[in-house]
Design an enzyme around this catalytic site. Sequence first.
Site, mmCIF file in Angstrom:
data_model
loop_
_atom_site.group_PDB
_atom_site.id
_atom_site.type_symbol
_atom_site.label_atom_id
_atom_site.label_comp_id
_atom_site.label_asym_id
_atom_site.label_seq_id
_atom_site.Cartn_x
_atom_site.Cartn_y
_atom_site.Cartn_z
ATOM 1 N N LYS A 282 4.450 -3.843 -7.140
ATOM 2 C CA LYS A 282 5.395 -3.948 -7.508
ATOM 3 C C LYS A 282 6.783 -3.974 -6.266
ATOM 4 O O LYS A 282 7.416 -4.829 -6.420
ATOM 5 C CB LYS A 282 5.544 -2.760 -8.208
ATOM 6 N N ASN B 11 0.029 1.704 5.678
ATOM 7 C CA ASN B 11 0.788 1.016 5.011
ATOM 8 C C ASN B 11 0.841 -0.203 6.131
ATOM 9 O O ASN B 11 2.505 -0.208 6.923
ATOM 10 C CB ASN B 11 1.433 1.397 4.732
ATOM 11 N N GLY B 12 0.744 -1.646 5.668
ATOM 12 C CA GLY B 12 1.845 -2.983 6.725
ATOM 13 C C GLY B 12 0.506 -4.022 6.804
ATOM 14 O O GLY B 12 -0.749 -3.799 5.793
ATOM 15 N N TRP C 47 -3.034 -2.689 -1.377
ATOM 16 C CA TRP C 47 -3.423 -3.956 -1.800
ATOM 17 C C TRP C 47 -3.034 -4.433 -1.014
ATOM 18 O O TRP C 47 -3.147 -5.027 0.207
ATOM 19 C CB TRP C 47 -1.465 -4.272 -1.833
ATOM 20 N N GLU D 190 12.760 -17.251 -15.299
ATOM 21 C CA GLU D 190 12.234 -15.347 -15.974
ATOM 22 C C GLU D 190 11.450 -15.457 -16.286
ATOM 23 O O GLU D 190 10.140 -15.286 -16.349
ATOM 24 C CB GLU D 190 13.915 -15.187 -15.408
ATOM 25 N N ARG E 97 2.110 0.703 -5.307
ATOM 26 C CA ARG E 97 2.357 -0.421 -4.519
ATOM 27 C C ARG E 97 0.995 -1.236 -3.781
ATOM 28 O O ARG E 97 1.087 -1.569 -3.273
ATOM 29 C CB ARG E 97 3.173 1.353 -3.558
ATOM 30 N N GLU F 228 2.824 -13.886 -15.141
ATOM 31 C CA GLU F 228 2.416 -12.759 -13.902
ATOM 32 C C GLU F 228 1.458 -11.217 -15.185
ATOM 33 O O GLU F 228 0.822 -10.882 -14.500
ATOM 34 C CB GLU F 228 3.598 -12.188 -13.335
ATOM 35 N N CYS G 44 1.082 -0.902 0.299
ATOM 36 C CA CYS G 44 -0.110 0.236 -0.070
ATOM 37 C C CYS G 44 0.988 1.396 -0.163
ATOM 38 O O CYS G 44 2.713 1.412 0.913
ATOM 39 C CB CYS G 44 -0.972 0.052 1.219
ATOM 40 N N HIS H 251 9.721 -36.841 -14.921
ATOM 41 C CA HIS H 251 9.598 -37.323 -13.565
ATOM 42 C C HIS H 251 8.664 -37.109 -13.249
ATOM 43 O O HIS H 251 8.625 -36.262 -12.383
ATOM 44 C CB HIS H 251 11.032 -37.535 -13.191
ATOM 45 N N LYS I 103 7.661 -14.322 -16.154
ATOM 46 C CA LYS I 103 6.986 -12.891 -17.369
ATOM 47 C C LYS I 103 5.780 -13.019 -17.924
ATOM 48 O O LYS I 103 4.573 -12.625 -17.502
ATOM 49 C CB LYS I 103 7.625 -12.712 -18.080
HETATM 50 C C1 G6P Z 1 7.190 -8.346 -6.726
HETATM 51 C C2 G6P Z 1 7.405 -8.040 -7.946
HETATM 52 C C3 G6P Z 1 8.317 -8.778 -8.644
HETATM 53 C C4 G6P Z 1 9.760 -8.283 -7.990
HETATM 54 C C5 G6P Z 1 9.352 -8.491 -6.349
HETATM 55 C C6 G6P Z 1 11.083 -9.125 -5.945
HETATM 56 O O1 G6P Z 1 6.678 -8.944 -6.371
HETATM 57 O O2 G6P Z 1 6.028 -7.654 -8.524
HETATM 58 O O3 G6P Z 1 8.029 -8.434 -9.880
HETATM 59 O O4 G6P Z 1 10.694 -9.054 -8.737
HETATM 60 O O5 G6P Z 1 8.096 -8.067 -5.502
HETATM 61 O O6 G6P Z 1 10.651 -6.791 -5.432
HETATM 62 P P1 G6P Z 1 12.392 -6.418 -5.506
HETATM 63 O O7 G6P Z 1 11.778 -4.780 -5.491
HETATM 64 O O8 G6P Z 1 13.318 -7.268 -4.123
HETATM 65 O O9 G6P Z 1 13.251 -7.211 -6.663
#
Ligand code: G6P
Length: 610
Positions: A605, A99-100, A75, A483, A27, A490, A2, A506, A487
Amino acid sequence: MCGIIGYTGKKQAKQIILEGLAALEYRGYDSAGLCVRGTDNKFNTVKCGGRVSELAAAADMVDLTGTCGIGHTRWATHGGPTKENAHPHTSESLILVHNGIIDNCLDLRRMLTEEGYVFLSETDTEAVAHLLDREYRACGDPAEAIFRTIRLLNGSFALAIMFKDRPGEIWATRRDNPLIVASAEDGSYLASDIPALLHHSRDICRPEEGVAVCVRADSITVTTPDGKSAPAKLERIDWNVGTADKEGFAHFMLKEIHEQPDAVRRCASHRVNAAGLPDFTVDGIDPSFWTSFDSIAIISCGSATHAGLVGRYLIESLAGIPVTVNTASEYRYDPPATVGHTLALAISQSGETADTLAGLRLAKSNGLLSAAIINVFGSAIAREADHVMYTNAGPEIAVATTKGYSTQVAILALMAAQIAYARGKMTAEAAAEYCRGLVNDVPAAISAIIARRDEIKALSAKIYNNSDLYFIGRGPDCPAGTECSLKMKEISYIHSEAYAAGELKHGTLSLIEQNIPVIALATDKRYYDKMTGNIREVRARGGYVLLACEPDFAHPEEFSDDSFILPAVPAVFSPLVSVVFAQILAYEAALIRGCDVDHPRNLAKSVTVE
Ligand code: G6P
């Protein structure tokens, strides 16, 4: 997570709060709300389930005249993203944003309900509002009420509070979550991060945990739990935030994909010296540092962990020292055993992911040397690590990371060469050749892939309509696939998993049936024969194989339904290149599926809750 914001001063608060919330939307963006204290001293509140833009529209329908207010973009943790659960939350004597996450909120709700408080939402935050009301009414002093309240809270919080009988004041406190206050000519501000405030003020204060801050138009006072009050100590911020503008691109993600060649080049070349060798003295790291540890424990979340997996591959294969990659949420409670001197290496784009920060703190308290790879300047993890290597990727706005990840891998790649060179495992000539490849060839290869967006778009049309797909690879393509797969899931919401190609049989091979897409990454010629075998196993079961391989892979058409020839780079660098193909593939698939590319559902994010 948040985002919270507050303003008290000479200007109208509404617009400042709405603009601040828009800057904090990374956030959390599932609901939002604000409250402005009216000229009649009443709290005028607007809330909505949905984005800040929807809040702005709702705010236009209401009289929000006033110069003191607070806002929130959410969030959801406790309770769905509804108008009722949106902040601010009120109690008899106050209104607040949070926030928290409050871990003991059920106990608090039970206790406060028994005392007669009525809850209107499902949130943990409302329990804080009522608890603070109880303490404020008991003692009549805001700072004392805050101290009494937070002693009863388990969990993390940054709170901004307006008390009904204290016009012009916003009170704030924090534990384990970020809070910035700032002073300007026109008034005082508070927010969850510095960039949300920088265009108003460069004089900021980061309050310590557990203090009570009183923000007035012309003063910011900090009270410590022993009851002593003093003006906030302000620091001058001399750095700038880069542009947060789409600059003509349809989405921030697309813009950030395009920024990768420059970001990787800048990040790597910054750490290559005149002799062409890796050199981290720009980060204040002495060359002797690189021989001062026996192993590395990477601590990270999400894509940063995937960057760590690539880093482990590079460091172990070039420098021969053991590397563990630790999911921070596990590491913070169960760190693995270490042998000899271990470097704790936190990787985080935002620099404020709660689990990564807690993992770093634990490692330090256990006596480990620490370093961090961070994008956001001055963030919590950057301030707490012994050494910081900034990725300098510029602001990353899209929730799905692209340039943040690539620059993390670029630093890890240089670290691998630096550690190998410092320990005599790599000659100066080999290290210089390696650095040239990273600074020149990798950015050129990334640009070449970006230029082939139409080709990738056509491939995305073949996979977008599936609910499941798989990435497989060997060697460097194994960590790279993790990764690529993230992508895809998500942003396009296609369920995707990454497997070591040899592992598929397996268990997971049972899921392969007619036309299930399997994206095979093949960038290391040592494994081409083995990969063709694994691909055959998939095709024999009717799977659709999209092969992303290097030009020296013989006759890709014989082994695949479709292929994409990646630009040639040494195999150690291929994870920096193949991921760009996957980013664009996921982006195009998400567009066809009508997904909100920059704001995937349920995500944020910056994750400042456990
Ligand atoms: C969130 C984001 C991801 C990111 C992760 C770690 O889940 O959606 O894209 O990789 O946090 O974030 P950081 O800022 O620690 O790299």
